[in-house]
Scaffold this motif. Structure first.
Motif, PDB file in Angstrom:
ATOM      1  N   ARG A  10      28.880  11.842  63.347  1.00  0.00           N
ATOM      2  CA  ARG A  10      27.651  12.539  63.733  1.00  0.00           C
ATOM      3  C   ARG A  10      27.030  13.216  62.512  1.00  0.00           C
ATOM      4  O   ARG A  10      25.806  13.253  62.356  1.00  0.00           O
ATOM      5  CB  ARG A  10      27.953  13.566  64.828  1.00  0.00           C
TER       6      ARG A  10
ATOM      7  N   THR B 148      27.481  12.301  59.227  1.00  0.00           N
ATOM      8  CA  THR B 148      27.157  11.450  58.082  1.00  0.00           C
ATOM      9  C   THR B 148      26.506  10.123  58.477  1.00  0.00           C
ATOM     10  O   THR B 148      26.081   9.378  57.609  1.00  0.00           O
ATOM     11  CB  THR B 148      28.446  11.147  57.275  1.00  0.00           C
ATOM     12  N   GLY B 149      26.458   9.808  59.784  1.00  0.00           N
ATOM     13  CA  GLY B 149      25.833   8.560  60.217  1.00  0.00           C
ATOM     14  C   GLY B 149      26.828   7.441  60.464  1.00  0.00           C
ATOM     15  O   GLY B 149      26.684   6.659  61.392  1.00  0.00           O
ATOM     16  N   ILE B 150      27.818   7.339  59.603  1.00  0.00           N
ATOM     17  CA  ILE B 150      28.925   6.382  59.768  1.00  0.00           C
ATOM     18  C   ILE B 150      30.162   7.041  59.186  1.00  0.00           C
ATOM     19  O   ILE B 150      30.057   7.778  58.200  1.00  0.00           O
ATOM     20  CB  ILE B 150      28.620   5.023  59.085  1.00  0.00           C
TER      21      ILE B 150
ATOM     22  N   ILE C  52      29.918   4.464  64.195  1.00  0.00           N
ATOM     23  CA  ILE C  52      28.536   4.425  63.695  1.00  0.00           C
ATOM     24  C   ILE C  52      27.623   5.124  64.697  1.00  0.00           C
ATOM     25  O   ILE C  52      27.646   4.808  65.891  1.00  0.00           O
ATOM     26  CB  ILE C  52      28.053   2.968  63.518  1.00  0.00           C
ATOM     27  N   ASP C  53      26.812   6.048  64.196  1.00  0.00           N
ATOM     28  CA  ASP C  53      25.875   6.773  65.063  1.00  0.00           C
ATOM     29  C   ASP C  53      24.533   6.032  65.082  1.00  0.00           C
ATOM     30  O   ASP C  53      23.846   5.985  64.059  1.00  0.00           O
ATOM     31  CB  ASP C  53      25.687   8.194  64.527  1.00  0.00           C
TER      32      ASP C  53
ATOM     33  N   ALA D 264      21.377   7.498  63.507  1.00  0.00           N
ATOM     34  CA  ALA D 264      21.198   7.549  62.053  1.00  0.00           C
ATOM     35  C   ALA D 264      20.615   6.249  61.507  1.00  0.00           C
ATOM     36  O   ALA D 264      20.315   6.153  60.317  1.00  0.00           O
ATOM     37  CB  ALA D 264      22.527   7.850  61.367  1.00  0.00           C
TER      38      ALA D 264
END
Lengths: 339, 339
Positions: free
Chosen positions: A105, A107-109, A273-274, A277
């Motif tokens: 959440r 860092t995006g991944i 993976i978010d 993002a």
């Protein structure tokens, strides 16, 4: 075969007791029991209750450390290493399911590597829980030697499954979970016990030639899906699951099925993976549901996991059918700590 | 067939001129030319010079915007989105190859999504460059409709390749690059032109039944590797490459081979992983080289990419052999901006 239905909670309790009676801490026993019963409920019997006897024997012999506590190291903002410490893998997976989404959440991944690990069971159950938190998840594990490099004869790769899950708001996550071998070795073992031949394309003999002789197949290797392509994917999994995590390669790993020798010491790698993002949560869901609708509308095509979810629903409603022989074995281990 | 050898730099110059003559900026033309000539050198002719005529026609018709400038957005610490803006994909890939390793070094793992994108060509060339910087790389792309969901008849997935690369200090990176279809559609097109049948297992007809009739196959779908397993992997790629990036799904995408209709608008997803953030660079290299040695020692087994590297070495030493017809076509486009 004769058997009876049981509630999931009764089975979890029985498996927990069997493992606690076999030199395993209550916390670890509970995590293992949850995972095995969940696999059994989903119809993945090869990763379910049939594993308890071997797990218990390994805990008693010390091949797996039933009292190990997995240790999590946040190495960078998006990377986690978990030392499974030659314990069962499931407590480490529960730790990752709890911690990895927090990193993703931010860092995006984000990803977690597992080293000095053990049998991963039904990988789909792990990625499904990450997806239930709103993240795409991709996971790989290696396993003891099963498949050869393309053109070779030695079991240098495991069956090396790939699991993937995606969130579907308001629905169960989409889950993909597949080994890279055409079939599980268990199917060949059953044919060998019955003295029956196996279909072409399942396995190669010790010389690397295709065989329909089940006994010869057990001395050889499993055929990867797609020939050279599946073998290449198995190599990719071996590198991500084991080389990247500093774990044992397939050909170095001891068996999951007996209590002899050193710990298997294999590895896993799990990516979360978010979608927010990247293209956005809404865009992701809109496209996933559009594609799911097209698949459902296309004749006999179905999304992967349809059968699994139906089995799960039936088991939650009607109970889990367990063969008498397996149930008696679990009770015996729980009572005595030995089969 | 008759032809002649040319230096890579002469071919890059010629392809660049052909594209500049076809409504493409010099910067974009150079990036496209580098990628196509690199694929040609590696023996991947389906992603090489044979593509120039269609690319040029698409740039002239506006199906691809030859003047587009890819825009990079760092959405979080480990996530990048690149809007390819309906231009060629290669300039966007060069941007990612330059920027993604910086993020991965900081955070341990990082990823780039590409949206409003175009034909990705030889994906292996992209992951190879990430690996040359010391990172593992995993990349997927979707593509216009080619394969059906398992049990279905419609082309809901592309051939949806997966590419992976790993660094090998002192050596060329290990590169895996494979489409999830048993064969490329081009092989079936050649059989259809010759009026020859195709082998069993390559394709299904429009009704979803296996066929050896090349013409019927072209109206149907390509068979995924491993049956239901390959179809599930193609779904995974579709979700990562297109749904996650907000791009067009395969069945929504226009063809790469003609200049008609809207831009394909497909997507790609590229992950870079720093081994130092997981089991360690040394541990990774030690295991990769151990496994590579075992593979090389196992009879006829070879690491993936062995043939590709041999072709590359020969081309760099002896020049690139190009058929006269293709070379004349390139010169004609460069001279006139039309074939």
């Amino acid at each position: 075969m004769t058997g009876a239905t049981h509630t999931p909670s009764a089975l979890i309790d029985l498996v927990s007791r069997a493992l606690v009676a076999s030199s395993t801490s209550p916390e670890n026993a509970a995590a293992v029991a949850r995972a095995l019963v969940a696999a059994e409920i989903d119809g993945q019997k090869g990763h379910g209750l049939s594993r308890v006897a071997a797990y218990a024997a390994q805990a008693r012999s010390g091949k797996v450390d039933g009292h190990a506590v997995p240790r999590l190291h946040s190495t960078r903002a998006a990377s986690i290493m978990i030392d499974v410490a030659n314990g069962f893998a499931y407590p480490a997976f529960e730790l990752a399911v709890s911690e990895l989404p927090k990193a993703a959440r931010q860092t995006g991944i984000a990803a977690a590597g597992f080293t000095r690990s053990h049998h991963a069971g039904a990988l789909g159950l792990v990625v499904e829980r990450i997806a239930a938190s709103g993240f795409l998840a991709l996971m790989v594990t290696n396993s003891p030697q099963a498949m050869a490099a393309w053109g070779g004869t030695r079991g240098l790769f495991g069956t090396n499954p790939i699991a993937f899950a995606a969130p579907r708001p308001g629905k169960e996550p989409l889950v993909i979970d597949l080994a890279l071998s055409e079939v599980a070795r268990g199917k060949i073992m059953i044919a060998a016990q019955k003295g029956e031949p196996i279909p072409e394309g399942w396995a190669k003999d010790a010389g690397g030639d295709p065989t329909t002789d089940a006994a010869a197949a057990l001395k050889g290797t499993l055929t990867p899906i797609g020939g050279a392509k599946g073998a290449a994917l198995a190599l990719m999994v071996e590198l991500m699951a084991a080389a990247l995590t500093g774990a044992n390669l397939a050909f170095q790993a001891s068996s999951f099925f007996d209590a002899d020798g050193p710990p298997p010491g294999i590895g896993q790698f799990l990516i979360a993976i978010d979608p927010a993002a990247f293209g956005g949560e809404w865009a992701f869901t809109e496209r996933l549901e559009l594609l799911a609708g097209e698949i459902d509308a296309d004749g006999a095509a179905r999304l992967p996991g349809t059968r699994r979810l139906a089995l799960r629903e039936a088991a939650m409603r009607d109970g889990v059918f367990v063969e008498d022989a397996i149930f008696a074995q679990l009770r015996q281990i729980a009572a005595s700590g030995a089969v």
